[in-house]
Motif scaffolding. Structure first.
Motif, mmCIF file in Angstrom:
data_model
loop_
_atom_site.group_PDB
_atom_site.id
_atom_site.type_symbol
_atom_site.label_atom_id
_atom_site.label_comp_id
_atom_site.label_asym_id
_atom_site.label_seq_id
_atom_site.Cartn_x
_atom_site.Cartn_y
_atom_site.Cartn_z
ATOM 1 N N UNK A 1 42.967 48.046 22.213
ATOM 2 C CA UNK A 1 43.031 47.206 23.413
ATOM 3 C C UNK A 1 41.820 46.290 23.499
ATOM 4 N N UNK A 2 41.971 45.223 24.282
ATOM 5 C CA UNK A 2 40.828 44.353 24.574
ATOM 6 C C UNK A 2 40.183 44.838 25.872
ATOM 7 N N UNK A 3 39.029 44.305 26.198
ATOM 8 C CA UNK A 3 38.297 44.743 27.383
ATOM 9 C C UNK A 3 39.042 44.536 28.681
ATOM 10 N N UNK A 4 39.693 43.376 28.838
ATOM 11 C CA UNK A 4 40.404 43.110 30.089
ATOM 12 C C UNK A 4 41.640 43.991 30.220
ATOM 13 N N UNK A 5 42.238 44.392 29.094
ATOM 14 C CA UNK A 5 43.384 45.306 29.150
ATOM 15 C C UNK A 5 42.947 46.673 29.667
ATOM 16 N N UNK A 6 41.817 47.149 29.194
ATOM 17 C CA UNK A 6 41.301 48.436 29.637
ATOM 18 C C UNK A 6 40.996 48.386 31.133
ATOM 19 N N UNK B 1 45.288 51.094 37.148
ATOM 20 C CA UNK B 1 46.565 51.791 37.236
ATOM 21 C C UNK B 1 47.772 50.884 37.195
ATOM 22 N N UNK B 2 47.644 49.762 36.494
ATOM 23 C CA UNK B 2 48.731 48.794 36.469
ATOM 24 C C UNK B 2 49.274 48.660 35.054
ATOM 25 N N UNK B 3 50.534 49.077 34.845
ATOM 26 C CA UNK B 3 51.217 48.908 33.563
ATOM 27 C C UNK B 3 52.675 49.287 33.730
ATOM 28 N N UNK B 4 53.515 48.815 32.817
ATOM 29 C CA UNK B 4 54.940 49.147 32.834
ATOM 30 C C UNK B 4 55.433 49.368 31.413
ATOM 31 N N UNK C 1 42.579 40.754 37.187
ATOM 32 C CA UNK C 1 42.403 39.766 38.252
ATOM 33 C C UNK C 1 41.049 39.064 38.205
ATOM 34 N N UNK C 2 39.971 39.778 37.789
ATOM 35 C CA UNK C 2 38.667 39.138 37.712
ATOM 36 C C UNK C 2 38.377 38.562 36.324
ATOM 37 N N UNK C 3 39.383 38.569 35.447
ATOM 38 C CA UNK C 3 39.187 38.053 34.091
ATOM 39 C C UNK C 3 39.045 36.542 34.083
ATOM 40 N N UNK C 4 38.432 36.032 33.040
ATOM 41 C CA UNK C 4 38.250 34.586 32.904
ATOM 42 C C UNK C 4 39.159 34.096 31.786
ATOM 43 N N UNK C 5 38.722 33.122 31.048
ATOM 44 C CA UNK C 5 39.505 32.584 29.939
ATOM 45 C C UNK C 5 39.693 33.625 28.832
ATOM 46 N N UNK C 6 38.940 34.722 28.873
ATOM 47 C CA UNK C 6 39.069 35.772 27.852
ATOM 48 C C UNK C 6 40.191 36.753 28.171
ATOM 49 N N UNK C 7 40.961 36.498 29.232
ATOM 50 C CA UNK C 7 42.033 37.408 29.638
ATOM 51 C C UNK C 7 43.078 37.532 28.537
ATOM 52 N N UNK C 8 43.787 38.657 28.530
ATOM 53 C CA UNK C 8 44.783 38.954 27.509
ATOM 54 C C UNK C 8 46.175 38.471 27.923
#
Length: 159
Positions: free
Chosen positions: A32-37, A43-46, A70-77
């Motif tokens: 996983x990447x940092x924003x995914x973790x 607690x958000x996933x499906x 939600x607080x991710x920047x351009x590095x979001x997944x």
């Protein structure tokens, strides 16, 4: 910061247990990447549409929705990107041999943190026919009715 212990469930695929006959289960790590973790820690996933595909000697998890942080920047997944599963070679070979049989597939059952690390429980499964699903539902209802009757008898005996 104290080390996290135990198992914290993030998401579960209850529909998979209804639609498939579970033959064998495996626990796999996730790349996983940092924003995914961070999104998973909220607690958000499906796992609703998720499936596993074997490519060579690697296992990949597809269609699992992990929303953007939600607080991710351009590095979001990307929310539905494919994710690599960490399994032993022997497990991958066994899965590959069995999943090539007709009607067999590999589905994710649960996504959780175990001692601070993201894990996914995957299952080697065989698709159920419609009448198998109805039969399982009927058995579940019969078991529930029997339990109710037994508890009613116990309550009457105590009174």
């Amino acid at each position: 910061m104290a080390k996290e212990k135990g198992r914290k469930l993030i998401a579960q695929n209850k529909k998979a247990r209804h639609d498939y006959l579970i033959l064998d289960t495996y626990e796999a790590g996730l790349v996983l990447t940092g924003t995914e973790v961070k999104s998973l820690r909220q607690g958000r996933a499906s796992l609703a549409d998720g499936f596993v595909q074997l490519d060579g000697h690697e296992a990949w998890l597809y269609n699992v929705h992990v929303p953007e942080y939600s607080q991710g920047t351009w590095t979001n997944h990307s929310a539905r990107r494919k994710r690599k599963l960490l399994l032993h070679r022997a497990e991958i070979d066994k899965l590959q041999a069995t999943s090539q049989e007709t009607g067999h597939t590999i589905v994710p059952l649960a996504l959780y943190f175990k001692d601070g690390r993201a894990k996914v429980e995957i299952a080697l499964a065989k698709g159920k026919k419609e009448y198998d699903k109805r039969q399982a539902l009927r058995e579940k209802q019969d078991r529930r009715e029997a339990d109710r009757a037994m508890s009613a008898v116990r309550r009457r005996q105590r009174a």
